[in-house]
Scaffold this active site. Sequence first.
Site, mmCIF file in Angstrom:
data_model
loop_
_atom_site.group_PDB
_atom_site.id
_atom_site.type_symbol
_atom_site.label_atom_id
_atom_site.label_comp_id
_atom_site.label_asym_id
_atom_site.label_seq_id
_atom_site.Cartn_x
_atom_site.Cartn_y
_atom_site.Cartn_z
ATOM 1 N N SER D 49 0.799 2.811 -2.194
ATOM 2 C CA SER D 49 0.343 3.757 -1.183
ATOM 3 C C SER D 49 1.000 5.101 -1.477
ATOM 4 O O SER D 49 2.210 5.180 -1.709
ATOM 5 C CB SER D 49 0.722 3.262 0.215
ATOM 6 O OG SER D 49 0.154 4.113 1.183
ATOM 7 N N GLU D 50 0.208 6.166 -1.461
ATOM 8 C CA GLU D 50 0.681 7.480 -1.909
ATOM 9 C C GLU D 50 1.930 7.945 -1.178
ATOM 10 O O GLU D 50 2.728 8.704 -1.716
ATOM 11 C CB GLU D 50 -0.433 8.518 -1.753
ATOM 12 C CG GLU D 50 -0.872 8.739 -0.301
ATOM 13 C CD GLU D 50 -2.122 9.612 -0.184
ATOM 14 O OE1 GLU D 50 -2.829 9.783 -1.188
ATOM 15 O OE2 GLU D 50 -2.382 10.106 0.923
ATOM 16 N N ASN D 51 2.112 7.463 0.064
ATOM 17 C CA ASN D 51 3.289 7.888 0.825
ATOM 18 C C ASN D 51 4.550 7.107 0.454
ATOM 19 O O ASN D 51 5.473 7.003 1.250
ATOM 20 C CB ASN D 51 3.022 7.820 2.337
ATOM 21 C CG ASN D 51 2.445 6.501 2.797
ATOM 22 O OD1 ASN D 51 1.673 5.872 2.083
ATOM 23 N ND2 ASN D 51 2.813 6.076 3.986
#
Lengths: 230, 230, 223, 223
Positions: D49-51
Amino acid sequence: MKPKRKTSAQEAVERMHDDAVVFIGGFGRGGVPENLIEAVCQKRLRGLTIVSNNAGTSSTGIARLLEEGCVRKVVCSFPLAKESVVFKGLYNKGLVDLEVVPQGTMAERIRAGGAGLGGVLTPTGVGTDIAEGKQVIELDGRNYLLERAMRADFALVKAHKVDPMGNLVYRKAARNFNPIMAMAADWVMVEATSEVAVGDLDPEAIVTPGVYVDAYVAIASAGQSMETAA
Amino acid sequence: MKPKRKTSAQEAVERMHDDAVVFIGGFGRGGVPENLIEAVCQKRLRGLTIVSNNAGTSSTGIARLLEEGCVRKVVCSFPLAKESVVFKGLYNKGLVDLEVVPQGTMAERIRAGGAGLGGVLTPTGVGTDIAEGKQVIELDGRNYLLERAMRADFALVKAHKVDPMGNLVYRKAARNFNPIMAMAADWVMVEATSEVAVGDLDPEAIVTPGVYVDAYVAIASAGQSMETAA
Amino acid sequence: MTATGLTLDQMAWRLAQELEPDWVVNVGIGMPLAVVPFVDPAKDIIFHSENGIIGMGPELEGTGVVDNDLLSAGKRPVSLIPGGSFVHHADSFALARGGRLDAAILGAYQVASNGDLANWKLPGARTGSIGGAMDIAIGARRVLAIMTHKTRDGEPKLVERLTYPPTALGVVTKVFTDLGVIAIREGRFILEEVAPGVEVGEVSAATGAELCTEKTCIMSLPR
Amino acid sequence: MTATGLTLDQMAWRLAQELEPDWVVNVGIGMPLAVVPFVDPAKDIIFHSENGIIGMGPELEGTGVVDNDLLSAGKRPVSLIPGGSFVHHADSFALARGGRLDAAILGAYQVASNGDLANWKLPGARTGSIGGAMDIAIGARRVLAIMTHKTRDGEPKLVERLTYPPTALGVVTKVFTDLGVIAIREGRFILEEVAPGVEVGEVSAATGAELCTEKTCIMSLPR
């Protein structure tokens, strides 16, 4: 997540080949993957380009590779330490090439390689011999060198603990170049002092996520931390 | 090492001024320094440029600053979330400027600012609207955008734990932009959920070394982690 | 001639007085290491070591066991202060270049009156060991150089223009030699302090560039 | 006309079959999220997940308590798999751009036969939300697009040349639509599979560029 390949040092280096570019972690004797290096020596590879902070001290680490005739070129920041006798001997005879890179620039070039960047603009080295042949870019009246990203075919990484997913933590200043080298090589081999179970490493404290690791060896190095002073 | 300034949210933001560039950590509602933001609102600053991933959701975080009229410009990657109603209202009326930056480019520009680099070369955005007005550099036949480093006058950072030396650890994905923003601002204020004693944080697990922190507040946020779903 | 100048310990002591409380300071290898023992612990200086140690403690001596995982940049065993931490090499140099070093203490072959620093390579040499010097010199807010005023052959090391290959341009803020303390401001050497027993004229003669001596004081040494 | 095509669940199921064991995969927000429940857990896919979540676990539902510190990129509560870890945003996107994503699953407005992707901004709009799409599209080894074959107005979304603002050039490797699976190779759309009950000619007619149908098979759906 499936376990990573756990193997012996000999098997870990099996896919390494002549003329490869190889990252090797370490600063002085801290964080040097000595068992993997020894396995490369025994494989009698030729023509390697070694990227590491030093050019090997005494007859350990990269000095072993140089001694065994595996190395064509060394890329490093500090080639001429007093103890780098093997390197100096070969270099003075013209038997090994050298590229000297400022230590912080080396770190950023490797990180940029790992981060999929083409390079970085750094103020380091502007107006020095290091700038030769490099593009200078002016931004807001300040000059920067365009330093190219650097990747390797293989990385030899020394970690403190590894879990079966390949997650890594390091020990003290033995961390040094190891985490960024693990990010920037096509095939990453880890030599860890010990192996722990999945879940034993705190997810908040993992320094190198296992996705970067391709194979690992769990082995305590004789010549590493806490040795008795000579 | 002397303790950092421990203070209240109101005192922490005292030296902030109109027209400043301000980094604010967070992704969605995770890792947003809501108490510091509220203190900025109460200070009734004007003309701020806010750099953050989102443009505020509902009426929390950056939406509060927008609502209070503190903001001239937002630099972010995701301005038009469904819940970004305050931003969209102001933007459509021309009352706030916007610079949209790809999320990974934003992260690298901030890190570059913290690392004293002039910028990075990234393949992201080549051939898109994002490339407008930017220098394109070709290396080995691949094109890269020259993306400039970004720094801020102030950073508002949300951490999980802080020690009196300013060392920080984060909680889960609330880490997000906080560590790199802490590296790249001239004055760094931290809102931590709790304070621990020096030595309680494992030196191997500290994410932001205290040297980056100028002042901190220890306060549990009401609207942060583990809230009951609406 | 320089027999009347400072000893290395005196030079190191004087430089140590320059560091202000709570500064973050990088100490280079070689002569700079002599400064550390003279730094007042009450100043709470945070020492940065390029190999990723933030909050490097004093060197350890005579323990018989060496921890290779906790060595200074000079490869000597050190400790970590309470509240210290470890980062990888990219983050370590991010700190150095990124403006969070209040000062760097570096050795030097030559310093020019415009602040140019030479400390990594001899003229005509095929190569040299840069290590982290270029990044640290360019990044630190203040570069404090420590060196003898002249070479062994009696040549000045404070010069108008470098003849050695440069490490970084326009970075040196102050030079601490066996003859005195020389600040660099607006492209000029300013002799702020002269070593006790040394004549100001003697320092000028040993300097390869104009030396401003209008406000020179005699250095106060302890005891 | 597309009434005979696949449902969203069927499209998502088909895309899920494309993922190979041990891949590291980024899942975009919107339609791509529908794919995750269909991925066989035995494949041990590592979701990014990009975060900054490496090893994102399934979405949590109906627990009544939301942990805002552990949300997906789509801001929904998720879990962390054993052996997962957290990194900051620069390291998260280093992973995405740096070549360690085996695949990214992205929604799309348009895909061109040369692999160009448009998914962030409508033509003529003042702005749009990029998020991490540009970095992920340029970095992943394979970009798997999931979208309806045509717009609501019946316009083709598979086109010879983008008319929407591009997200990234030459990146899409395969497109999963309600009408079939279209690979992109050497600048051409290749209809690898057609949805059961849909005529190949119908897919060609709905496609805004040449569609190679020489080796098209009929898609096998479960049950």
